[in-house]
Design an enzyme around this catalytic site. Structure first.
Site, PDB file in Angstrom:
ATOM      1  N   ASP A  25       0.791  -1.249   0.000  1.00  0.00           N
ATOM      2  CA  ASP A  25       0.000   0.000   0.000  1.00  0.00           C
ATOM      3  C   ASP A  25       0.815   1.288   0.000  1.00  0.00           C
ATOM      4  OD1 ASP A  25      -1.888  -1.952   0.215  1.00  0.00           O
ATOM      5  OD2 ASP A  25      -2.758  -1.273   2.103  1.00  0.00           O
ATOM      6  N   GLU A  73      -4.584  -0.809  -1.348  1.00  0.00           N
ATOM      7  CA  GLU A  73      -5.903  -0.876  -0.705  1.00  0.00           C
ATOM      8  C   GLU A  73      -6.852   0.041  -1.475  1.00  0.00           C
ATOM      9  OE1 GLU A  73      -6.040   0.079   3.492  1.00  0.00           O
ATOM     10  OE2 GLU A  73      -8.233   0.138   3.502  1.00  0.00           O
ATOM     11  N   LYS A 130      -6.685  -4.826  -3.103  1.00  0.00           N
ATOM     12  CA  LYS A 130      -7.343  -5.471  -1.960  1.00  0.00           C
ATOM     13  C   LYS A 130      -8.365  -4.525  -1.330  1.00  0.00           C
ATOM     14  CE  LYS A 130      -3.551  -4.309   1.256  1.00  0.00           C
ATOM     15  NZ  LYS A 130      -4.259  -3.542   2.276  1.00  0.00           N
ATOM     16  N   LYS A 133      -7.690  -4.692   4.899  1.00  0.00           N
ATOM     17  CA  LYS A 133      -6.379  -4.349   5.446  1.00  0.00           C
ATOM     18  C   LYS A 133      -5.375  -5.468   5.159  1.00  0.00           C
ATOM     19  CE  LYS A 133      -8.228  -0.603   7.077  1.00  0.00           C
ATOM     20  NZ  LYS A 133      -8.185   0.586   6.185  1.00  0.00           N
ATOM     21  N   VAL A 158       3.077   0.392   4.268  1.00  0.00           N
ATOM     22  CA  VAL A 158       2.362   1.159   5.298  1.00  0.00           C
ATOM     23  C   VAL A 158       0.942   0.627   5.459  1.00  0.00           C
ATOM     24  CG1 VAL A 158       3.722   3.225   4.866  1.00  0.00           C
ATOM     25  CG2 VAL A 158       1.606   2.909   3.587  1.00  0.00           C
ATOM     26  N   THR A 159       0.380   0.840   6.657  1.00  0.00           N
ATOM     27  CA  THR A 159       1.060   1.297   7.854  1.00  0.00           C
ATOM     28  C   THR A 159       1.434   0.079   8.709  1.00  0.00           C
ATOM     29  OG1 THR A 159      -0.996   1.547   9.149  1.00  0.00           O
ATOM     30  CG2 THR A 159      -0.241   3.466   7.925  1.00  0.00           C
ATOM     31  N   CYS A 163      -2.129  -2.320   7.872  1.00  0.00           N
ATOM     32  CA  CYS A 163      -2.068  -3.281   6.763  1.00  0.00           C
ATOM     33  C   CYS A 163      -0.842  -4.179   6.808  1.00  0.00           C
ATOM     34  CB  CYS A 163      -2.183  -2.543   5.435  1.00  0.00           C
ATOM     35  SG  CYS A 163      -3.840  -1.842   5.233  1.00  0.00           S
ATOM     36  N   GLN A 203       8.299 -13.222  21.596  1.00  0.00           N
ATOM     37  CA  GLN A 203       7.992 -14.631  21.845  1.00  0.00           C
ATOM     38  C   GLN A 203       8.642 -15.548  20.802  1.00  0.00           C
ATOM     39  OE1 GLN A 203       3.871 -15.377  23.380  1.00  0.00           O
ATOM     40  NE2 GLN A 203       3.467 -13.354  22.471  1.00  0.00           N
TER      41      GLN A 203
END
Ligand code: TIU
Length: 225
Positions: A25, A73, A130, A133, A158-159, A163, A203
């Site tokens: 995007d 987007e 698309k 997002k 971005v961002t 997205c 993680q």
């Protein structure tokens, strides 16, 4: 042969033939004044700084023969693929489909909807349009990656927390290894930039890896000698 890229939480084993550069995007509507991002109340200047490093990674990937994919987007001109929920969200005075200085906001075919000149797609590089997002939702991205045997994604765009994070989470659940480049992703909010990257690599790399453009470029150059 895998190329070792410095990353967190640990090095990323990049396999150029199994990897794609996914640029999310990088549209005028998000990075330039007068677009959708500004209509949401954002200061768009923070996003512009992602353009030069993304240009450098794009050039390196093209030179190394790494597949390049761009996303945008946006919605059909008749807005038939715009959900009432997305249309209404935010109660903004100017929203998706309304006219702006770069054309109708987030509508396909408008000047503002297109990718910035510096990162213009080349012939042969898929552009995924698309409505959401995430880049996998209601698109043929999954089919394109599967058909090309792609298993790793180098992610820019971005961002960071919207997205990029949504797409990385979608990709992770589909079995892709994602390396997100911290200088090539941007947010309107510095605190979300920081948290958005931290969440990816926490993680043990719960959603993927976080690296820097210079280390991917260096690895690809090593691979060419
Ligand atoms: N608002 C915001 O941060 N982002 C979006 O609406 N779309 C993308 O992130 N591309």
């Amino acid at each position: 042969m895998a190329l070792t890229v410095k990353a967190e939480p640990y090095e990323f084993a990049l396999e150029p033939r199994l990897a794609a550069l996914l640029i999310i995007d990088m549209q005028r509507d998000f990075v330039d004044r007068g677009g959708f991002g500004e209509a949401l109340g954002n200061d768009v200047s923070l996003l512009r700084q992602t353009v030069p490093p993304t240009q450098r990674v794009l050039a390196a990937c093209r030179a190394a023969g790494v597949m390049v994919i761009h996303t945008r987007e946006g919605h059909r001109p008749d807005l038939s693929d715009l959900s009432p929920a997305k249309k209404a969200r935010g109660r903004f005075k100017t929203g998706i489909g309304d006219p702006g200085p770069m054309g109708r906001l987030l509508v396909r075919g408008e000047y503002g909807h297109d990718i910035v000149d510096e990162l213009k797609p080349q012939a042969g590089e898929p552009v995924i349009d698309k409505p959401g997002k995430g880049a996998f939702y209601a698109t043929d991205l999954g089919a394109i990656l599967r058909d090309r045997g792609i298993r790793q994604l180098i992610v820019c765009g971005v961002t960071t927390e919207v997205c990029v994070n949504t797409t990385v989470r979608e990709a992770n659940d589909r079995g892709y290894d994602c390396l997100v480049l911290e200088d090539c992703v941007g947010s309107y909010f510095p605190e979300f930039q920081k948290a958005g990257l931290a969440m990816i690599k926490a993680q043990g790399g719960i959603f993927g890896w976080v690296g820097a453009s210079k280390d991917v470029i260096a690895a690809l150059e090593t691979g060419r000698t």
